[in-house]
Design a protein around this motif. Structure first.
Motif, mmCIF file in Angstrom:
data_model
loop_
_atom_site.group_PDB
_atom_site.id
_atom_site.type_symbol
_atom_site.label_atom_id
_atom_site.label_comp_id
_atom_site.label_asym_id
_atom_site.label_seq_id
_atom_site.Cartn_x
_atom_site.Cartn_y
_atom_site.Cartn_z
ATOM 1 N N GLU A 71 -6.848 8.949 1.445
ATOM 2 C CA GLU A 71 -7.141 7.818 1.049
ATOM 3 C C GLU A 71 -6.625 7.346 -0.428
ATOM 4 O OE1 GLU A 71 -11.101 7.628 -1.507
ATOM 5 O OE2 GLU A 71 -11.335 9.941 -0.555
ATOM 6 N N GLN A 72 -5.755 8.143 -1.104
ATOM 7 C CA GLN A 72 -5.105 7.614 -2.322
ATOM 8 C C GLN A 72 -3.726 7.189 -1.992
ATOM 9 O OE1 GLN A 72 -6.567 10.911 -2.140
ATOM 10 N NE2 GLN A 72 -8.355 10.637 -3.130
ATOM 11 N N PHE A 73 -3.016 7.545 -1.048
ATOM 12 C CA PHE A 73 -1.976 7.158 -0.553
ATOM 13 C C PHE A 73 -1.793 5.603 -0.723
ATOM 14 C CE2 PHE A 73 1.744 6.013 2.089
ATOM 15 C CZ PHE A 73 2.751 6.734 1.693
ATOM 16 N N TRP B 227 -4.916 12.603 -5.406
ATOM 17 C CA TRP B 227 -4.014 12.709 -3.990
ATOM 18 C C TRP B 227 -3.585 14.091 -3.928
ATOM 19 C CZ3 TRP B 227 1.683 11.528 -3.420
ATOM 20 C CH2 TRP B 227 1.840 11.529 -1.797
ATOM 21 N N VAL B 228 -3.183 14.834 -5.263
ATOM 22 C CA VAL B 228 -2.682 16.341 -4.838
ATOM 23 C C VAL B 228 -4.236 16.936 -4.601
ATOM 24 C CG1 VAL B 228 -1.996 18.208 -6.391
ATOM 25 C CG2 VAL B 228 -0.860 16.234 -6.421
ATOM 26 N N PHE C 291 -1.951 5.658 -12.543
ATOM 27 C CA PHE C 291 -1.212 6.487 -11.717
ATOM 28 C C PHE C 291 -1.629 8.047 -11.649
ATOM 29 C CE2 PHE C 291 2.227 9.535 -11.458
ATOM 30 C CZ PHE C 291 2.736 9.210 -9.871
ATOM 31 N N ASP C 292 -1.917 8.557 -13.048
ATOM 32 C CA ASP C 292 -2.080 10.006 -13.250
ATOM 33 C C ASP C 292 -3.469 10.189 -12.631
ATOM 34 O OD1 ASP C 292 0.272 10.614 -14.678
ATOM 35 O OD2 ASP C 292 -0.960 10.133 -16.567
ATOM 36 N N SER C 293 -4.413 9.415 -12.460
ATOM 37 C CA SER C 293 -5.727 9.552 -11.835
ATOM 38 C C SER C 293 -5.775 9.449 -10.338
ATOM 39 C CB SER C 293 -6.650 8.285 -12.384
ATOM 40 O OG SER C 293 -7.956 8.620 -11.676
#
Length: 204
Positions: free
Chosen positions: A75-77, A52-53, A45-47
């Motif tokens: 793409e991370q969403f 994403w941020v 999750f952190d990665s």
């Protein structure tokens, strides 16, 4: 050693909701709490969330956009979405950062309990993020809110609570600044935070 407490906001939730051990998730079908967040999940999750941020802050799609839903195009969403409802507590821990109000898009997709979501779109996305945060924390604590008859009564109560648990106010702040911060603290969350650290969970 006494510790300053004027900037404590949601530390209790940060430590119990997304610890990488076992997180009880408020949400899911029929309000079930049947998902477990493991250490590997937390690392993933952190990665993904940090990527994403970073992508949001640099990608032309979102950097200049006022539409928070554009964050879903990154793409991370979908990768975060595929992790499921177990990451809800981790999303919640990021919402106190007012620069991350747009990440509420992920929470809203995963959370299926309407009472734990904010639908007041008239006051802006930052307000919705903070309102969502408040609703989730209150549900997590399962406590009846203490009612104060005045601002000064609440400020006095939190000061007495801090004194009881050995915390002190930030001496660099003016009296007005101190009162303003204390007034915006949630009494129940602050009390649970003090208890948590008193029980030896503080990393010094």
């Amino acid at each position: 050693m006494k510790r300053p407490f004027t900037y404590i906001i949601l530390l209790y939730l940060l430590t119990i909701g997304c610890s990488g051990k076992s997180a009880s998730v408020i949400g899911g079908a029929n309000g079930s709490t049947d998902t477990i967040l493991t250490g590997d999940d937390l690392e993933k999750f952190d990665s993904l969330f940090n990527a994403w941020v970073n992508n949001h802050n640099t990608n032309p799609i979102t950097r200049l956009s006022s539409n928070t839903n554009d964050a879903k195009k990154l793409e991370q969403f979908p990768q975060l979405l595929n992790m499921g409802k177990k990451i809800i507590p981790c999303i919640i821990t990021r919402l106190p950062d007012k620069n991350l109000f747009w990440t509420l898009t992920l929470y809203d997709e995963l959370q299926d309990i309407d009472s734990l979501k904010s639908f007041d779109y008239t006051r802006g996305e930052q307000f919705r993020a903070q309102e969502t945060l408040r609703k989730y924390v209150e549900a997590k604590l399962h406590k009846k809110k203490r009612v104060f008859n005045s601002d000064q009564e609440k400020i006095k109560a939190i000061r007495e609570l801090a004194k009881e648990y050995g915390w002190e106010e930030d001496s660099t702040l003016s009296p007005r600044e101190k009162d303003s911060i204390l007034l915006n603290l949630d009494y129940e969350i602050t009390e649970e935070t003090f208890k948590f650290y008193k029980n030896g969970n503080n990393e010094e």
